[in-house]
Motif scaffolding. Structure first.
Motif, PDB file in Angstrom:
ATOM      1  N   ILE A  62     123.257  31.159 -98.036  1.00 35.33           N
ATOM      2  CA  ILE A  62     124.337  31.239 -99.022  1.00 35.33           C
ATOM      3  C   ILE A  62     125.224  30.003 -98.931  1.00 35.33           C
ATOM      4  N   ALA A  63     125.533  29.575 -97.714  1.00 34.02           N
ATOM      5  CA  ALA A  63     126.362  28.378 -97.525  1.00 34.02           C
ATOM      6  C   ALA A  63     125.666  27.147 -98.095  1.00 34.02           C
ATOM      7  N   ARG A  64     124.353  27.081 -97.939  1.00 28.16           N
ATOM      8  CA  ARG A  64     123.611  25.939 -98.499  1.00 28.16           C
ATOM      9  C   ARG A  64     123.744  25.907-100.016  1.00 28.16           C
ATOM     10  N   GLU A  65     123.579  27.080-100.638  1.00 32.35           N
ATOM     11  CA  GLU A  65     123.713  27.150-102.099  1.00 32.35           C
ATOM     12  C   GLU A  65     125.125  26.722-102.528  1.00 32.35           C
ATOM     13  N   GLN A  66     126.129  27.179-101.778  1.00 33.23           N
ATOM     14  CA  GLN A  66     127.516  26.826-102.096  1.00 33.23           C
ATOM     15  C   GLN A  66     127.753  25.326-101.882  1.00 33.23           C
ATOM     16  N   ALA A  67     127.189  24.771-100.826  1.00 33.29           N
ATOM     17  CA  ALA A  67     127.357  23.342-100.548  1.00 33.29           C
ATOM     18  C   ALA A  67     126.667  22.498-101.612  1.00 33.29           C
ATOM     19  N   GLU A  68     125.504  22.947-102.074  1.00 35.55           N
ATOM     20  CA  GLU A  68     124.800  22.198-103.120  1.00 35.55           C
ATOM     21  C   GLU A  68     125.579  22.185-104.423  1.00 35.55           C
ATOM     22  N   GLY A  70     128.821  22.077-104.411  1.00 36.79           N
ATOM     23  CA  GLY A  70     130.074  21.408-104.099  1.00 36.79           C
ATOM     24  C   GLY A  70     131.226  22.352-103.813  1.00 36.79           C
ATOM     25  N   GLU A  71     130.939  23.627-103.613  1.00 38.79           N
ATOM     26  CA  GLU A  71     131.991  24.613-103.375  1.00 38.79           C
ATOM     27  C   GLU A  71     132.283  24.817-101.889  1.00 38.79           C
ATOM     28  N   LEU A  72     131.507  24.180-101.034  1.00 41.71           N
ATOM     29  CA  LEU A  72     131.667  24.332 -99.593  1.00 41.71           C
ATOM     30  C   LEU A  72     131.310  23.011 -98.934  1.00 41.71           C
ATOM     31  N   PRO A  73     132.043  22.601 -97.935  1.00 41.76           N
ATOM     32  CA  PRO A  73     131.689  21.345 -97.263  1.00 41.76           C
ATOM     33  C   PRO A  73     130.302  21.433 -96.620  1.00 41.76           C
ATOM     34  N   PRO A  74     129.509  20.375 -96.678  1.00 41.37           N
ATOM     35  CA  PRO A  74     128.165  20.400 -96.113  1.00 41.37           C
ATOM     36  C   PRO A  74     128.160  20.695 -94.610  1.00 41.37           C
ATOM     37  N   GLU A  75     129.246  20.332 -93.924  1.00 42.63           N
ATOM     38  CA  GLU A  75     129.311  20.570 -92.475  1.00 42.63           C
ATOM     39  C   GLU A  75     129.223  22.057 -92.145  1.00 42.63           C
ATOM     40  N   VAL A  76     129.776  22.895 -93.004  1.00 36.82           N
ATOM     41  CA  VAL A  76     129.723  24.345 -92.784  1.00 36.82           C
ATOM     42  C   VAL A  76     128.287  24.830 -92.916  1.00 36.82           C
ATOM     43  N   CYS A  77     127.624  24.356 -93.940  1.00 37.79           N
ATOM     44  CA  CYS A  77     126.221  24.709 -94.163  1.00 37.79           C
ATOM     45  C   CYS A  77     125.368  24.285 -92.967  1.00 37.79           C
TER      46      CYS A  77
END
Length: 127
Positions: A62-68, A70-77
């Motif tokens: 889910i974090a990857r989808e959000q990072a892709e 731009g809704e979540l920093p890539p570092e979290v993913c």
């Protein structure tokens, strides 16, 4: 962004509470009973560890989808992905010891074979 589902928040809080309670109770059990509980919690096929690993893997996806988006920093993913990989590795490490843990947690007198001998605790990690 939709509002969080209150049931899932309550469930997460309850699971965290139960895990803390279980950890405290383990200290009060005789060693064979504590090992029985630990072997069930950490069993690599169907256990709390497997469920937690699956939860972190789902969170990483889910974090990857959000990072892709731009809704979540890539570092979290990336951090969630690393955590999922580490948990998976822990499961693999424990897999080779699942039978030993199960025997150690068996009721007294049920264990067959030669008794374990004391050994110095040395880190032996092989992958």
């Amino acid at each position: 962004m939709p509002y969080p589902n209150p049931r899932i928040i309550v469930l997460a809080d309850r699971i965290a509470l139960w895990m803390r309670q279980m950890s405290r109770l383990l200290d009060q059990l005789p060693a064979d009973q504590a090992l029985n509980a630990v072997s069930r919690v950490l069993h690599p096929d169907d256990s709390l560890l497997v469920g937690f690993t699956s939860l972190v893997e789902t969170g990483a996806r889910i974090a990857r989808e959000q990072a892709e988006r731009g809704e979540l920093p890539p570092e979290v993913c990336l951090a969630l992905g690393r955590a999922a990989n580490e948990l998976h590795s822990i499961g693999l490490d424990l897999d080779e010891h699942k039978d030993t843990l199960a025997r150690a947690g068996a009721p007294a007198g049920a264990a067959k074979g030669r008794p374990a001998s004391p050994a110095p605790l040395v880190a032996r990690r092989h992958r």
